[in-house]
Design a protein around this motif. Sequence first.
Motif, mmCIF file in Angstrom:
data_model
loop_
_atom_site.group_PDB
_atom_site.id
_atom_site.type_symbol
_atom_site.label_atom_id
_atom_site.label_comp_id
_atom_site.label_asym_id
_atom_site.label_seq_id
_atom_site.Cartn_x
_atom_site.Cartn_y
_atom_site.Cartn_z
ATOM 1 N N SER A 222 0.691 -2.853 -12.304
ATOM 2 C CA SER A 222 0.960 -1.414 -12.281
ATOM 3 C C SER A 222 1.389 -1.029 -10.876
ATOM 4 N N TYR A 223 2.333 -0.095 -10.816
ATOM 5 C CA TYR A 223 2.754 0.463 -9.528
ATOM 6 C C TYR A 223 2.567 1.963 -9.580
ATOM 7 N N VAL A 224 1.753 2.491 -8.668
ATOM 8 C CA VAL A 224 1.473 3.918 -8.621
ATOM 9 C C VAL A 224 1.753 4.430 -7.219
ATOM 10 N N VAL A 225 2.086 5.718 -7.139
ATOM 11 C CA VAL A 225 2.394 6.353 -5.859
ATOM 12 C C VAL A 225 1.496 7.570 -5.698
ATOM 13 N N ILE A 281 -0.475 -2.106 -7.515
ATOM 14 C CA ILE A 281 0.216 -1.841 -6.247
ATOM 15 C C ILE A 281 0.147 -0.340 -6.024
ATOM 16 N N PHE A 282 -0.481 0.053 -4.936
ATOM 17 C CA PHE A 282 -0.774 1.463 -4.657
ATOM 18 C C PHE A 282 0.025 1.880 -3.436
ATOM 19 N N SER A 283 1.023 2.723 -3.647
ATOM 20 C CA SER A 283 1.849 3.207 -2.539
ATOM 21 C C SER A 283 1.288 4.534 -2.045
ATOM 22 N N ASN A 332 11.535 1.279 4.061
ATOM 23 C CA ASN A 332 10.820 2.204 3.182
ATOM 24 C C ASN A 332 10.617 1.502 1.840
ATOM 25 N N LEU A 333 9.468 0.867 1.669
ATOM 26 C CA LEU A 333 9.217 0.095 0.463
ATOM 27 C C LEU A 333 9.138 0.981 -0.776
ATOM 28 N N SER A 334 8.579 2.158 -0.631
ATOM 29 C CA SER A 334 8.500 3.079 -1.760
ATOM 30 C C SER A 334 9.892 3.419 -2.272
#
Length: 363
Positions: A222-225, A281-283, A332-334
């Motif tokens: 999971s990828y969250v921002v 993965i927590f941005s 800027n990875l996000s």
Amino acid sequence: MYRTAPVRIGAFGAFVLAGALVLTGCSSDTPEDSAAAADAAKPAPGLLPAAEGSTSYPLELESPWGSTTLEERPERIAAITPSQDDVEALVAIGVTPILVSEDQTDVWVQRELDQEIEGRFSVTDGGFNVEQIAAADPDLIVVLGADVSADYDKLAAIAPVLSTATTSEGESSVANDWATSITALGEALDLSEAADRALETEEEFFADFRAEHPEFDGKTASYVVYYGAESGLQYHSTPDSPAGLTLSRMGFEPSDNASELEYRAVISNEMLSAIDADVVIFSDNSDGHHADLTDSALFQALSAVKNDALVIVENHSVDGYFVIDGTEYDGNLSWGLARSGPLSSTWAAEQMAPALADVLGAE
């Protein structure tokens, strides 16, 4: 073999020329200065690779708002898409545009350029800066997947317009259709073989990547921002999202609840279990306030946290770097994960690989 993530030594130097377009050319009464001005107005050498001879001109460029005609192969290309997808696609096939947004400083683009971009235009909320685009004297304007209904006629009066938007409302999928965009650019610029190579290079990169990281195969991700307490935590890895597509190509599977969540859905505290996966993965886009959420009992209850499979990315986008496990990296990875393009997706995979391999126990 893919390139490893470069450790940041200093803040990434964004060469933004705010509000001003940098263009060469002047006028003078002397013959010498007139000749110099004429030379300066000519296309810089190497802006495009050599023509392949597969495209016939004149070439009609259709769009939802009208059509324009390329009478001959263009050389001076203005890339004006607000998301800057056009810059990435052009550079991926070896083309240097003569005009891009002043905000265009992406590491994945800069590392592929072999010369400076000639001009920058300022970005406003009111639409395209038609005057600055005209001043660059382009012979092709590229705007991929964006709605230009309000400005199409003005842009078409400057130069032919290449657009990949499919409706007059500018509707598009969550992730840009890169194959369609690059193929269209390849045809317009007589670089169809280069376009095919760019797509093949991306496929080869991910094939090599998966071979080197078998520990990712079949694991859910999971990828969250996190945007802070006011805007909350958003889910960014639905299967058709840019991050979801990149993670899939890295070998990961969607999280168990991915199909039930919408792209950029706000995840309340009560819904936190929905983001759980083998790795999360927590941005952090909250200026360092992620602990307000990640230290909470509900977040700590996630199996990914309990299994030490949480990767926190601290984004410092204004200063052009991000931090993972205390180490700074350029870029800027996000933003890279929000793109899924031929350069951004491979760059993002490179950046995340070491941390993900570490938490998943790569040998």
